[in-house]
Structures are given as C-alpha cells and as structure tokens.
Design a protein around this motif. Structure first.
Motif, PDB file in Angstrom:
ATOM      1  N   ASP A 176       0.826  -1.207   0.000  1.00 38.97           N
ATOM      2  CA  ASP A 176       0.000   0.000   0.000  1.00 38.97           C
ATOM      3  C   ASP A 176       0.860   1.258   0.000  1.00 38.97           C
ATOM      4  N   ASN A 177       1.926   1.235   0.761  1.00 33.46           N
ATOM      5  CA  ASN A 177       2.807   2.400   0.819  1.00 33.46           C
ATOM      6  C   ASN A 177       3.522   2.627  -0.505  1.00 33.46           C
ATOM      7  N   ARG A 178       3.927   1.549  -1.152  1.00 33.63           N
ATOM      8  CA  ARG A 178       4.602   1.687  -2.451  1.00 33.63           C
ATOM      9  C   ARG A 178       3.658   2.315  -3.474  1.00 33.63           C
ATOM     10  N   VAL A 179       2.410   1.850  -3.492  1.00 35.39           N
ATOM     11  CA  VAL A 179       1.427   2.399  -4.440  1.00 35.39           C
ATOM     12  C   VAL A 179       1.203   3.882  -4.158  1.00 35.39           C
ATOM     13  N   THR A 180       1.047   4.219  -2.890  1.00 29.82           N
ATOM     14  CA  THR A 180       0.828   5.620  -2.514  1.00 29.82           C
ATOM     15  C   THR A 180       1.991   6.495  -2.945  1.00 29.82           C
ATOM     16  N   TYR A 181       3.200   5.989  -2.753  1.00 28.94           N
ATOM     17  CA  TYR A 181       4.391   6.769  -3.121  1.00 28.94           C
ATOM     18  C   TYR A 181       4.495   6.933  -4.635  1.00 28.94           C
ATOM     19  N   GLU A 182       4.195   5.865  -5.380  1.00 28.88           N
ATOM     20  CA  GLU A 182       4.243   5.950  -6.839  1.00 28.88           C
ATOM     21  C   GLU A 182       3.224   6.967  -7.361  1.00 28.88           C
ATOM     22  N   GLU A 183       2.044   6.988  -6.767  1.00 29.13           N
ATOM     23  CA  GLU A 183       1.032   7.960  -7.169  1.00 29.13           C
ATOM     24  C   GLU A 183       1.475   9.384  -6.845  1.00 29.13           C
ATOM     25  N   PHE A 184       2.145   9.524  -5.700  1.00 26.68           N
ATOM     26  CA  PHE A 184       2.670  10.837  -5.314  1.00 26.68           C
ATOM     27  C   PHE A 184       3.686  11.333  -6.346  1.00 26.68           C
ATOM     28  N   LEU A 185       4.581  10.453  -6.775  1.00 27.30           N
ATOM     29  CA  LEU A 185       5.599  10.839  -7.751  1.00 27.30           C
ATOM     30  C   LEU A 185       4.979  11.161  -9.110  1.00 27.30           C
ATOM     31  N   LYS A 186       3.988  10.385  -9.521  1.00 28.01           N
ATOM     32  CA  LYS A 186       3.336  10.631 -10.808  1.00 28.01           C
ATOM     33  C   LYS A 186       2.631  11.981 -10.809  1.00 28.01           C
ATOM     34  N   ALA A 187       1.993  12.316  -9.693  1.00 27.39           N
ATOM     35  CA  ALA A 187       1.288  13.593  -9.596  1.00 27.39           C
ATOM     36  C   ALA A 187       2.245  14.770  -9.737  1.00 27.39           C
ATOM     37  N   ARG A 188       3.503  14.546  -9.412  1.00 24.87           N
ATOM     38  CA  ARG A 188       4.510  15.601  -9.512  1.00 24.87           C
ATOM     39  C   ARG A 188       5.400  15.413 -10.730  1.00 24.87           C
ATOM     40  N   ARG A 189       4.971  14.527 -11.600  1.00 22.53           N
ATOM     41  CA  ARG A 189       5.641  14.301 -12.887  1.00 22.53           C
ATOM     42  C   ARG A 189       7.122  13.981 -12.712  1.00 22.53           C
ATOM     43  N   ALA A 190       7.410  13.190 -11.721  1.00 23.31           N
ATOM     44  CA  ALA A 190       8.797  12.750 -11.502  1.00 23.31           C
ATOM     45  C   ALA A 190       9.185  11.772 -12.596  1.00 23.31           C
ATOM     46  N   ASP A 191      10.452  11.789 -12.954  1.00 22.86           N
ATOM     47  CA  ASP A 191      10.953  10.880 -13.986  1.00 22.86           C
ATOM     48  C   ASP A 191      10.819   9.433 -13.501  1.00 22.86           C
TER      49      ASP A 191
END
Length: 349
Positions: free
Chosen positions: A147-162
C-alpha cells in the motif's frame, strides 16, 4: 602600535642574549621560536597575538611581540616574563612545561592534536551514520508494504517525476545488497574507532575491546529502552529518544525487530514493545547459554544474567545476594558490571 597610546609598557630593556649555552637562555629562545610557530600555524598577525595575550589577562602590544619573535642582528631578543609565558600556554592550550621545549616538540603536539581530532571526527561521523542507517531502515520498512509503495508511486506521478530515476531510487532503497553494504561500512567504521581508542593517548588501546564495549551493554541498554523508557515517555518525544540509541540498534542489528515500534511512534501512535524486549531477551539468553572460551566470555554471560534479573535499583546487600545466587565472586560480579556498563544508566550502583 604606539606603546603610550596602548597603555602597555614595552620593556625593551629586557633583552636576552643569543645562544650562549645557558639552559635558561636556550629555553627562552625556544619559547620565542614556539611563539612564532604557533602564530604562523594559526595565521595570526603580531597585533592578533598581542590581543590574544591581553584577552587572557596579560596586557601586551604588537611591538613587544615583534621584539620577541624577531631577534636583533646580534641575536638578542626581548625577554619573556613568567606572566607572558603562562599567558602564551593558556592561549595555545598547551601545558606550561611544554612551552620551552625545542621547536620540534611543537610539531609533536600538533600531530597529537590532529590524531585526537581524527578520533573525534570519526565518532561524530559514526553517530551521524547510525542515524542515516536508522532513517533508511524506516524507509525500507515502509516501502516494503504494498500500500505504501502504491501511494508513493502515485505521489511521484502527480509531480511528474521521472519514472526511470524514481524506479532506480526505489530499487536502491530496497536492495538487500545496498543495505548489506551500508551495514558493513558501519561495522568497519566502528572497528576502526575501537582500534583508535578514545583519542586521549598517542597509542591505541591494549585492552580487549569487549572490556570497553560489549554487545551485552548494548542489549541491556536497548532492553531498558523498550521495556521501561519508551512506555513511560510521551509519544511525541519517543522518536528523539530512539534516535539517541541509533548506534546501539545498528551495532547489534536490532533494527528489523524494532522497526514496527519505531514506525508507529514516528506516526505519533503508541505500539507495544513486548516483542522487541522478547527478542532482546532471546539474544541475551544465547550469550548466557554459550560455552565460555575465556574469562571475558564468562563475564559477558554473567552480565547478561544480572541484567535479566534486574527489577530496579539495588542496595549493596541485594547485589551481594544476587552474586551469591548466581555463584559469582564479588570480583567477578564487579567486573561483569563493568562489562555491562549499562548499569550506570539504569540506576544500579
């Protein structure tokens, strides 16, 4: 600097002759040479040196310093008073008796101070590195949960991280090999500092390192932390308390076992500590059960047995009774307390 304006009398009549074989004169010459060496090493001007002496209660001016460090053509210098010598030793932070020694002694002192600085910087680095290990362990623990990994990945996508860079970072954080390398590096630094000793001597310690720092001491400190101190501490201050024990957690490799507790308190939530205490007790029991190979092994085992039986502060009579119960002599009991140095922190005397 004008002597009358500065209010400091330059005793120019106190001239010391050049090298004439008189030990006192040679010593005074050495003091003058040491003064010049210390000023060059610090990058101090004559004005700065005069001000430093004045600051410690020995009023001096630039002219006086110049006449000490710069001999006349005939080799004479301005004499140095006892008060001035005492002030110099104070400013340079060296023993007074070291001041008149030959100039090469200054280099020896400088090397000694440098060796002490290396040791202190190493200890500071180890403390900071242990906190780095603690923080990384917390990150690994959280990212190990789906769950934490998914949350973190969504956080990075929202900020358009590479995506590629983020993926490589996560792989490094969770990599067993990277984590193992980090722990090995901590162990190497720990061992190097043990060899160096405390930095107060020019020679490394000859004592077995277990006399100076036994794993039992770490385990007992951690047992006290999780069994008593954390439950009795306000939730919001527990993370700071745990940080103080980062080195011990890394040394005895208790981070994985302790991480559920650490993570909960980092989130501001209480968490039972019984599982961690049970794991520590298991480690202590393993030390008790092993066959001692030497007296230090026996003392570590005795220290572990004392620690597991400790219920609070003890009187001298209670300690004597416990020693008898454990079949230990008073000498062995005292040495075991030195091995498990934690007793000083836990209130046992």
């Amino acid at each position: 600097m004008d002597d009358e304006v500065s209010g400091v009398r330059d005793t120019d009549d106190r001239a010391s002759p050049g090298h004439d074989g008189d030990p006192r004169r040679l010593s005074e010459e050495n003091v003058a040479l040491r003064l010049g060496w210390e000023m060059r090493r610090r990058g101090w001007s004559q004005e700065r040196m005069a001000q430093e002496l004045t600051n410690v209660g020995c009023p001096t001016n630039q002219s006086s310093i110049s006449k000490i460090v710069n001999p006349k053509p005939d080799g004479t210098r301005r004499s140095i008073s006892v008060d001035e010598a005492i002030a110099m030793a104070q400013v340079f932070e060296i023993p007074l008796e070291e001041l008149p020694q030959p100039p090469e002694a200054a280099e020896g002192r400088d090397l000694h101070n440098l060796s002490r600085a290396v040791t202190q910087e190493g200890r500071d680095a180890k403390t900071q590195y242990a906190r780095f290990i603690l923080t990384w362990a917390l990150l690994r623990y959280r990212l190990s949960q789906q769950d934490n990994r998914v949350t973190y990945e969504e956080f990075l996508k929202a900020r358009r991280a590479d995506d590629d860079s983020a993926s490589k970072a996560r792989e490094t954080w969770l990599s067993a090999e990277s984590w193992r390398d980090a722990m090995v590096a901590f162990g190497i630094l720990e061992h190097t500092l043990q060899v160096m000793g405390n930095g107060r001597d020019l020679t490394p310690p000859k004592q077995d390192w277990r006399w100076r720092h036994s794993i039992v001491a770490d385990l007992l400190r951690l047992r006290d932390l999780f069994a008593r101190r954390i439950p009795d501490t306000f939730v919001r201050t527990v993370p700071e308390l745990i940080e103080e024990f980062a080195e011990a957690l890394a040394r005895v490799q208790m981070l994985d076992a302790a991480m559920p507790v650490i993570d909960s308190y980092e989130r501001g939530e209480m968490h039972p500590t019984g599982d961690v205490v049970a794991e520590i007790d298991k480690r202590l029991q393993q030390i008790i059960d092993r066959e001692p190979k030497d007296r230090l092994d026996y003392l570590e085992s005795l220290a572990a047995r004392i620690g597991l039986r400790w219920k609070g502060t003890e009187s001298k009579q209670e300690q004597q009774n416990l020693a008898a119960e454990l079949g230990a002599t008073s000498e062995d009991y005292a040495d075991a307390k030195r091995i498990g140095v934690i007793y000083r922190d836990m209130g046992v005397r």
